[in-house]
Motif scaffolding. Structure first.
Motif, PDB file in Angstrom:
ATOM      1  N   GLU A   9       0.768  -1.217  -0.008  1.00 51.46           N
ATOM      2  CA  GLU A   9      -0.101  -0.214  -0.026  1.00 51.46           C
ATOM      3  C   GLU A   9       0.865   1.277   0.048  1.00 51.46           C
ATOM      4  N   MET A  10       1.815   1.195   0.897  1.00 50.87           N
ATOM      5  CA  MET A  10       2.717   2.582   0.815  1.00 50.87           C
ATOM      6  C   MET A  10       3.563   2.481  -0.513  1.00 50.87           C
ATOM      7  N   SER A  11       3.908   1.404  -1.079  1.00 46.56           N
ATOM      8  CA  SER A  11       4.716   1.685  -2.182  1.00 46.56           C
ATOM      9  C   SER A  11       3.590   2.206  -3.486  1.00 46.56           C
ATOM     10  N   LEU A  12       2.401   1.653  -3.429  1.00 44.27           N
ATOM     11  CA  LEU A  12       1.266   2.220  -4.494  1.00 44.27           C
ATOM     12  C   LEU A  12       1.177   3.832  -4.223  1.00 44.27           C
ATOM     13  N   LEU A  13       1.053   4.135  -3.002  1.00 39.36           N
ATOM     14  CA  LEU A  13       0.814   5.410  -2.618  1.00 39.36           C
ATOM     15  C   LEU A  13       1.996   6.341  -3.079  1.00 39.36           C
ATOM     16  N   THR A  14       3.135   6.072  -2.836  1.00 46.32           N
ATOM     17  CA  THR A  14       4.261   6.746  -3.276  1.00 46.32           C
ATOM     18  C   THR A  14       4.163   6.849  -4.881  1.00 46.32           C
TER      19      THR A  14
ATOM     20  N   GLY B  13       1.413   6.793  -6.845  1.00 48.93           N
ATOM     21  CA  GLY B  13       0.444   7.438  -7.154  1.00 48.93           C
ATOM     22  C   GLY B  13       0.857   8.895  -6.735  1.00 48.93           C
ATOM     23  N   VAL B  14       1.509   9.310  -5.968  1.00 45.65           N
ATOM     24  CA  VAL B  14       1.666  10.769  -5.382  1.00 45.65           C
ATOM     25  C   VAL B  14       2.668  11.391  -6.550  1.00 45.65           C
TER      26      VAL B  14
ATOM     27  N   LEU C   8      -7.428  -1.080   0.654  1.00 44.58           N
ATOM     28  CA  LEU C   8      -6.963   0.179   0.296  1.00 44.58           C
ATOM     29  C   LEU C   8      -5.805   0.042  -0.979  1.00 44.58           C
ATOM     30  N   GLY C   9      -5.217  -1.117  -1.000  1.00 43.04           N
ATOM     31  CA  GLY C   9      -4.168  -1.200  -2.031  1.00 43.04           C
ATOM     32  C   GLY C   9      -5.097  -1.603  -3.443  1.00 43.04           C
TER      33      GLY C   9
ATOM     34  N   LEU D 140      -5.724   2.299  -4.268  1.00 41.34           N
ATOM     35  CA  LEU D 140      -4.680   3.090  -4.780  1.00 41.34           C
ATOM     36  C   LEU D 140      -4.241   2.499  -6.138  1.00 41.34           C
TER      37      LEU D 140
END
Length: 340
Positions: free
Chosen positions: A18-23, A25-26, A273-274, A277
């Protein structure tokens, strides 16, 4: 001591998919915003992106809940298209009030999903084959209702709802996030959700624990149909009209979002969440195509390549974990022998 050594929740999230996808995406959105000279940050642009993100999120969640049970639903697009033209047709052709048409669409979606589940359990045929058959039937029904025309629901109230936004955030997008939050709660916090994940992860162990795998499969397909019904209603609300082509391009995104988001094809492992994202990132690929006037075929190629790469990487990880697990008992025996 063990609690001190274990990583905190924040550290686990920092290392998660999830954090990788958030990064990604941003950073992707920032690059596109710079490339558009800030036009992407304007209110209308943000509203358009979030509006067209609504359906990818919902169909990803509809596929996710079936993947959680170790199944696949190939009828996502066909069911969504049929329900969309059914909803619009009930209002435009038969004068059905908006609330009743919406209720009919959602309940019909849940009912058809339940039928998919019952067929899988009763025939013991893989859901891939069953939903492939129902997909063909639903495509025929969609054409039967819509024909070659484009149906306009003709409801000013529903149209206002589809275009309503608060601080440039579309209400339909908020509905999609609410569905995602509700599904996350059901899967992670409720007994039914935990049983669904347990059955998808290890059906034999779940059965020995007293869980009915058949009921779980029916529930998963029913929830999938329910979510598709919501996606169909929001499509009718936000689109100028619906026709026989609605839903034709939903199948690949429905798989792309949950798989890229970290769901296991074998079942039992999911990330709501993943999925959300990943749907956003897939949408960014489409925005990139439009912004730089790329060939539309590159979108499907890119998304398909990412999905394939994600599956291959996941399979490699599973193989490595299985090897490490098989080595641990032998290492334990060696340590016990040296201590003796």
């Amino acid at each position: 001591m063990s609690s001190l050594r274990s990583p905190s929740r924040a550290r686990r999230f920092a290392r998660s998919t999830e954090m990788s996808l958030l990064t990604i995406g941003v950073l992707g959105f920032a690059v596109l915003a710079v490339g558009s000279h800030g036009a992407l940050l304007h209110g209308n642009s943000v509203r358009g992106i979030l509006t067209y993100l609504t359906v990818p999120i919902l169909i990803g969640l509809a596929q996710l809940v079936v993947l959680a049970a170790g199944q696949m639903n190939l009828s996502v697009g066909a069911l969504g298209g049929f329900l969309a033209v059914l909803t619009a047709g009930l209002m435009a052709d038969h004068g059905v009030p908006v609330p009743l048409a919406i209720l009919a669409a959602v309940l019909t979606g849940a009912l058809i999903g339940a039928v998919n589940g019952v067929l899988v359990v009763a025939t013991r045929i893989n859901g891939f084959i069953v939903t492939l058959a129902t997909m063909t039937i639903l495509l025929g029904l969609q054409y039967r209702v819509a024909g070659t025309r484009t149906i306009d629901a003709g409801s000013p109230g529903l149209r206002r709802f589809g275009t309503l936004a608060v601080l440039n955030i579309p209400v339909v997008f908020v509905v999609a996030l609410a569905v995602a939050a509700a599904l996350a709660f059901v899967l992670r916090r409720s007994v039914v959700g935990r049983r669904l994940l347990a059955s998808g992860g290890n059906p034999l162990a779940a059965q020995l624990s007293g869980i009915s795998n058949g009921r779980v499969l029916v529930l998963a397909h029913t929830l999938s149909g329910l979510i598709i019904g919501i996606a169909a209603v929001l499509t009718v609300a936000s689109a100028p009209g619906v026709n026989k082509s609605i839903g034709g391009d939903w199948l690949l995104p429905s798989f792309a979002a949950p798989i890229i988001g970290g769901a296991a094809l074998a079942g039992g492992s999911i990330s709501v969440l993943g999925t959300v994202l990943a749907a956003f990132i897939v949408r960014l690929v489409d925005v990139t195509r439009a912004q730089y006037s790329l060939d539309p075929s590159w979108v499907n190629f890119t998304v398909g390549a990412v999905v394939l790469g994600t599956v291959v990487i996941g399979r490699i990880r599973e193989t490595r974990q299985a090897r490490n697990t098989s080595r641990e008992p032998s290492e334990d025996k060696r340590s016990i022998g040296s201590e003796a």
